[in-house]
Write a protein that holds these residues in place. Structure first.
Motif, PDB file in Angstrom:
ATOM      1  N   ALA A   3       0.817  -1.229   0.000  1.00  0.00           N
ATOM      2  CA  ALA A   3       0.000   0.000   0.000  1.00  0.00           C
ATOM      3  C   ALA A   3       0.845   1.271   0.000  1.00  0.00           C
ATOM      4  O   ALA A   3       0.542   2.239   0.692  1.00  0.00           O
ATOM      5  CB  ALA A   3      -0.998  -0.008   1.166  1.00  0.00           C
ATOM      6  N   MET A   4       1.918   1.242  -0.778  1.00  0.00           N
ATOM      7  CA  MET A   4       2.749   2.441  -0.941  1.00  0.00           C
ATOM      8  C   MET A   4       2.783   2.798  -2.421  1.00  0.00           C
ATOM      9  O   MET A   4       3.315   2.034  -3.229  1.00  0.00           O
ATOM     10  CB  MET A   4       4.177   2.163  -0.454  1.00  0.00           C
ATOM     11  N   GLY A   5       2.225   3.960  -2.761  1.00  0.00           N
ATOM     12  CA  GLY A   5       2.190   4.380  -4.158  1.00  0.00           C
ATOM     13  C   GLY A   5       0.873   5.040  -4.481  1.00  0.00           C
ATOM     14  O   GLY A   5       0.011   5.189  -3.605  1.00  0.00           O
TER      15      GLY A   5
ATOM     16  N   THR B 106      -7.961  -0.336   0.981  1.00  0.00           N
ATOM     17  CA  THR B 106      -7.519   0.306   2.218  1.00  0.00           C
ATOM     18  C   THR B 106      -6.991   1.680   1.852  1.00  0.00           C
ATOM     19  O   THR B 106      -6.572   1.922   0.722  1.00  0.00           O
ATOM     20  CB  THR B 106      -6.412  -0.481   2.946  1.00  0.00           C
ATOM     21  N   ASP B 107      -7.062   2.589   2.832  1.00  0.00           N
ATOM     22  CA  ASP B 107      -6.757   3.994   2.576  1.00  0.00           C
ATOM     23  C   ASP B 107      -5.884   4.518   3.715  1.00  0.00           C
ATOM     24  O   ASP B 107      -6.350   4.692   4.831  1.00  0.00           O
ATOM     25  CB  ASP B 107      -8.087   4.762   2.482  1.00  0.00           C
ATOM     26  N   THR B 108      -4.612   4.738   3.417  1.00  0.00           N
ATOM     27  CA  THR B 108      -3.652   5.233   4.399  1.00  0.00           C
ATOM     28  C   THR B 108      -3.406   6.721   4.173  1.00  0.00           C
ATOM     29  O   THR B 108      -3.132   7.475   5.100  1.00  0.00           O
ATOM     30  CB  THR B 108      -2.334   4.435   4.269  1.00  0.00           C
ATOM     31  N   GLY B 109      -3.503   7.114   2.870  1.00  0.00           N
ATOM     32  CA  GLY B 109      -3.310   8.525   2.534  1.00  0.00           C
ATOM     33  C   GLY B 109      -4.123   8.887   1.295  1.00  0.00           C
ATOM     34  O   GLY B 109      -3.850   9.892   0.644  1.00  0.00           O
TER      35      GLY B 109
ATOM     36  N   ALA C  64       4.147  16.417   6.265  1.00  0.00           N
ATOM     37  CA  ALA C  64       3.882  15.754   7.551  1.00  0.00           C
ATOM     38  C   ALA C  64       3.485  14.296   7.310  1.00  0.00           C
ATOM     39  O   ALA C  64       3.950  13.384   8.004  1.00  0.00           O
ATOM     40  CB  ALA C  64       2.774  16.490   8.298  1.00  0.00           C
ATOM     41  N   TYR C  65       2.643  14.092   6.302  1.00  0.00           N
ATOM     42  CA  TYR C  65       2.191  12.731   6.003  1.00  0.00           C
ATOM     43  C   TYR C  65       3.352  11.816   5.655  1.00  0.00           C
ATOM     44  O   TYR C  65       3.453  10.704   6.177  1.00  0.00           O
ATOM     45  CB  TYR C  65       1.183  12.758   4.848  1.00  0.00           C
ATOM     46  N   TYR C  66       4.237  12.274   4.783  1.00  0.00           N
ATOM     47  CA  TYR C  66       5.310  11.374   4.347  1.00  0.00           C
ATOM     48  C   TYR C  66       6.343  11.121   5.437  1.00  0.00           C
ATOM     49  O   TYR C  66       7.091  10.141   5.360  1.00  0.00           O
ATOM     50  CB  TYR C  66       5.914  11.832   3.011  1.00  0.00           C
TER      51      TYR C  66
ATOM     52  N   VAL D 130       5.287  10.912   8.910  1.00  0.00           N
ATOM     53  CA  VAL D 130       4.560   9.980   9.790  1.00  0.00           C
ATOM     54  C   VAL D 130       4.424   8.611   9.105  1.00  0.00           C
ATOM     55  O   VAL D 130       4.664   7.559   9.720  1.00  0.00           O
ATOM     56  CB  VAL D 130       3.158  10.544  10.125  1.00  0.00           C
ATOM     57  N   ASN D 131       4.057   8.640   7.825  1.00  0.00           N
ATOM     58  CA  ASN D 131       3.857   7.407   7.057  1.00  0.00           C
ATOM     59  C   ASN D 131       5.128   6.557   7.035  1.00  0.00           C
ATOM     60  O   ASN D 131       5.103   5.376   7.374  1.00  0.00           O
ATOM     61  CB  ASN D 131       3.387   7.799   5.642  1.00  0.00           C
ATOM     62  N   THR D 132       6.264   7.163   6.678  1.00  0.00           N
ATOM     63  CA  THR D 132       7.482   6.364   6.551  1.00  0.00           C
ATOM     64  C   THR D 132       7.987   5.918   7.926  1.00  0.00           C
ATOM     65  O   THR D 132       8.507   4.805   8.066  1.00  0.00           O
ATOM     66  CB  THR D 132       8.582   7.145   5.808  1.00  0.00           C
TER      67      THR D 132
ATOM     68  N   ALA E 194       0.671  13.413  -6.124  1.00  0.00           N
ATOM     69  CA  ALA E 194      -0.663  12.950  -6.524  1.00  0.00           C
ATOM     70  C   ALA E 194      -1.594  12.848  -5.313  1.00  0.00           C
ATOM     71  O   ALA E 194      -2.814  12.800  -5.447  1.00  0.00           O
ATOM     72  CB  ALA E 194      -0.571  11.592  -7.228  1.00  0.00           C
ATOM     73  N   ASP E 195      -1.013  12.835  -4.099  1.00  0.00           N
ATOM     74  CA  ASP E 195      -1.804  12.646  -2.877  1.00  0.00           C
ATOM     75  C   ASP E 195      -2.134  13.951  -2.175  1.00  0.00           C
ATOM     76  O   ASP E 195      -2.621  13.945  -1.042  1.00  0.00           O
ATOM     77  CB  ASP E 195      -1.027  11.765  -1.885  1.00  0.00           C
ATOM     78  N   ILE E 196      -1.892  15.058  -2.840  1.00  0.00           N
ATOM     79  CA  ILE E 196      -1.986  16.359  -2.182  1.00  0.00           C
ATOM     80  C   ILE E 196      -3.368  16.630  -1.578  1.00  0.00           C
ATOM     81  O   ILE E 196      -3.485  17.305  -0.559  1.00  0.00           O
ATOM     82  CB  ILE E 196      -1.575  17.470  -3.184  1.00  0.00           C
TER      83      ILE E 196
HETATM   84  N1  GLN Z   1      -0.300   7.333  -2.056  1.00  0.00           N
HETATM   85  C1  GLN Z   1      -0.155   7.364  -0.641  1.00  0.00           C
HETATM   86  C2  GLN Z   1       1.139   6.711  -0.239  1.00  0.00           C
HETATM   87  O1  GLN Z   1       1.812   6.269  -1.104  1.00  0.00           O
HETATM   88  C3  GLN Z   1      -1.319   6.694   0.026  1.00  0.00           C
HETATM   89  C4  GLN Z   1      -1.201   5.238   0.041  1.00  0.00           C
HETATM   90  C5  GLN Z   1      -2.332   4.585   0.744  1.00  0.00           C
HETATM   91  O2  GLN Z   1      -3.351   5.210   1.045  1.00  0.00           O
HETATM   92  N2  GLN Z   1      -2.139   3.324   1.066  1.00  0.00           N
HETATM   93  O3  GLN Z   1       1.469   6.619   0.899  1.00  0.00           O
END
Ligand code: GLN
Length: 477
Positions: A121-123, A166-169, A300-302, A304-306, A415-417
Motif C-alpha cells: 500500500a505504498m504508491g 484500504t486507505d492510508t493517505g 507531515a504525512y510522508y 509519519v507514514n514512513t 498525486a496525494d496532495i
Molecule cells: N499514495 C499514498 C502513499 O503512497 C497513500 C497510500 C495509501 O493510502 N495506502 O502513501
C-alpha cells in the motif's frame, strides 16, 4: 449489475447466486488479460455461492446475498494467499479471516478474487505491485490510481459491483476518482482492521468502493461496526443505507480555498463547479473556508507514514514471516531477504522512516510532523465550525500515463496532495464521480466531521439523484 439489483433478483427468486457469480467470473475471464485488476481468483467462489443458496433456502436474511466482491490483497483471507502485492508475502496463506471478510461472509457476499495493489500500500498508481501494474479500464494506456487500483479497476470494468480497499493517505479515494467509481474512507475506527496487514497504523483504514451510492451504503453498513479484536475500533452504529432517505436541504458545504489553488486541471475545476451548482439547486449552501496548514500536509504525512512503515515492516526479517533467502549468518539472511523481498519504493520508505526516527533527527522531522498534524486537525475543526462538510478535488488531475511519475518519487507523492490531510486528522471522506476530462473520469472529495460519515452520504446521494448517476458507470472496454 449493481449489488442492489442482484440482491433484489435473488431475493425474488429470479436469479441465483451461482448464476451471478458465474457471470462475474466470465466477465473477469474476458477482461482480466487487458486490465490485470486481480492477483488471484478465489477457487472456492462457486462453492461459496452454493452455500449462500442453501442459507437462503433456510430463510436466512442476507443483505448481500450472492453479490460478488473483490478485496484488496492486504486483507487476510483464510486459506487464500494474501500477498500485499509483494514478493515478500507471495506465498503467505493466512490461517484466519480479517473481521471484514467474516462480515462479508455473514452477509452472503461471495469473494471472487483478491485485487492488485501497490506493494504494501505504498504508491498512487498500482505500478509498484510486484505482480505487474493494473490498467485503467477507461484508458488502458493509463494507471488506475493506487494503491487500491485493482479494486477500483475491477468495479469500473464491471467485473464486480463492490470492492474493498484500504486507505492510508488516499488509496481508496484517489483510484476511485481515476476510475470513475465511489470510494469511501470512514472515520478512523469505524471499520475493523483486524486481519488487515499494517502499513502505517495511525493512518490505515479499510474503505468501500461501488458504482452507486446505494451499493456503497449497503457495503458500508455490512463491514462497519465495533470489533473487540481491534483496539482502535469505535462504537458507532452504521446507518449508511438509512442516510439515503435524508434530504441535503440546509447542509452547509465549505469550499476549501487552498485546495482550489493547488494547480488543478480544467476537468477537475469543472467538476467542482458542477457539484456546487447541482447541490445549490438541491438546497445546500456553500461557504468558503480556509485550511492554512494544508500546505504542510504532504510533508507531515510522508514523515509519519514512513516512520510507521519502518517500524511495522521490521517484522519481515526472513525469520518469522514471508520470504527467506538463506545466507551465511542470521544478519546476512535478514539483509538478503529484505533486499530481495521488498521493491524499491518499500525500501525507500523504510530508509526514510528510519532516518526521521533516528535520535539526531527525531525532533527535527518526526516531532515537527506530529506538531503539523495537530495543527491540520485544529484547522479542520475550525472549518467544521462553519460547515457541515468540506469540498475539495480528490486528485488534482485525472489518470496519468504509465511511467509518468515512477522516475521521480516526489512527483508521485504530489498525486496525494488532496487526500493525505484526511488520514492525518482521522476524519471521513468520499470521492464522488462528478465529471470527465475528455474520456477520463474525475472525482470530487467530500470531507465529513468525525463520526458524521453518514452526512457525506446524504450530500452525495442528492448529487447522484439530481444527475441521475451520469458519472459512475461501467467503462466501455
Ligand atoms: N499514495 C499514498 C502513499 O503512497 C497513500 C497510500 C495509501 O493510502 N495506502 O502513501
Amino acid at each position: 449489475m449493481l449489488a442492489q439489483e442482484i440482491v433484489k433478483s435473488i431475493q425474488s427468486g429470479q436469479g441465483s447466486p451461482r448464476e451471478v457469480v458465474e457471470a462475474s467470473l466470465k466477465r473477469i475471464e474476458q477482461l482480466e488479460p487487458q486490465v490485470h485488476a486481480l492477483i488471484r481468483l478465489n477457487p472456492q467462489a462457486l462453492l461459496e455461492a452454493r452455500a449462500v443458496e442453501e442459507r437462503l433456502a433456510k430463510g436466512e436474511n442476507l443483505p448481500l446475498a450472492g453479490v460478488p466482491i473483490v478485496i484488496k490483497d492486504n486483507i487476510c483471507t483464510q486459506g487464500l494467499q494474501t500477498t500485499c502485492g509483494s514478493k515478500m508475502l507471495a506465498d503467505f496463506v493466512p490461517p484466519y479471516n480479517a473481521t471484514v471478510v467474516e462480515k462479508l461472509h455473514q452477509a452472503g457476499a461471495v469473494l471472487v478474487a483478491k485485487a492488485n495493489m501497490d506493494e504494501f500500500a505504498m504508491g498512487s498508481s498500482t505500478e509498484y505491485s510486484a505482480f505487474g501494474p493494473t490498467r485503467n479500464p477507461w484508458d488502458l494506456e493509463r494507471v488506475p490510481g493506487g494503491t487500491s487500483g485493482g479494486s477500483a479497476a475491477a468495479v469500473a470494468a464491471g467485473m464486480v459491483p463492490l470492492a474493498l480497499g484500504t486507505d492510508t493517505g488516499g488509496s481508496v479515494r484517489q483510484p476511485a476518482a481515476l476510475c470513475g467509481v465511489y470510494g469511501f474512507k470512514p472515520t478512523y475506527g469505524r471499520i475493523s482492521r483486524y486481519g488487515v496487514v499494517a502499513t502505517a497504523s495511525s493512518l490505515d483504514q479499510v474503505g468501500t468502493m461501488a458504482r452507486s451510492l446505494q451499493d456503497l451504503a449497503l457495503l458500508s453498513d455490512v463491514v462497519s461496526g465495533y470489533d473487540p479484536r481491534d483496539s482502535t475500533s469505535l462504537e458507532a452504529e452504521p446507518r449508511f443505507v438509512a442516510a439515503l432517505q435524508a434530504s441535503a436541504k440546509g447542509l452547509t458545504i465549505g469550499i476549501v480555498k487552498e485546495a482550489l489553488a493547488m494547480g488543478n486541471s480544467p476537468g477537475v475545476l469543472e467538476a467542482l463547479e458542477r457539484f456546487r451548482s447541482v447541490m445549490e439547486a438541491q438546497g445546500a449552501r456553500f461557504v468558503e473556508v480556509s485550511l492554512p496548514t494544508l500546505d504542510y500536509a504532504l510533508a507531515a504525512y510522508y514523515i509519519v507514514n514512513t516512520a510507521e512503515i519502518s517500524s511495522n515492516l521490521a517484522r519481515y526479517d526472513g525469520t518469522l514471516y514471508g520470504l527467506r533467502v538463506p545466507a551465511e549468518d542470521s544478519i546476512a539472511t535478514m539483509m538478503r531477504s529484505r533486499e530481495q523481498g521488498f521493491g524499491p519504493e518499500v525500501q525507500r520508505r523504510i530508509l526514510m522512516g528510519t532516518f526521521v526516527l533516528s535520535s539526531g533527527y527525531y525532533q527535527a522531522y518526526y516531532g515537527k510532523a506530529l506538531r503539523a498534524r495537530a495543527k491540520i486537525k485544529a484547522d479542520l475543526d475550525a472549518a467544521f465550525a462553519r460547515a457541515d462538510l468540506l469540498l475539495t478535488p480528490t486528485s488534482p488531475f485525472p489518470a496519468f500515463r504509465f511511467g509518468e511519475k515512477t522516475a521521480d518519487p516526489l512527483s508521485m507523492y504530489l498525486a496525494d496532495i488532496d487526500t493525505v490531510a484526511i488520514n492525518l486528522a482521522g476524519v471521513p471522506a468520499m470521492s464522488i464521480p462528478a465529471g470527465f476530462e475528455g474520456h477520463l473520469p474525475v472525482g470530487v472529495q467530500l470531507i465529513g466531521k468525525p463520526l458524521h460519515d453518514e452526512q457525506i452520504f446524504v450530500a452525495a446521494n442528492a448529487f447522484e439523484q439530481a444527475t441521475e448517476g451520469a458519472f459512475a458507470r461501467v467503462a466501455s472496454l
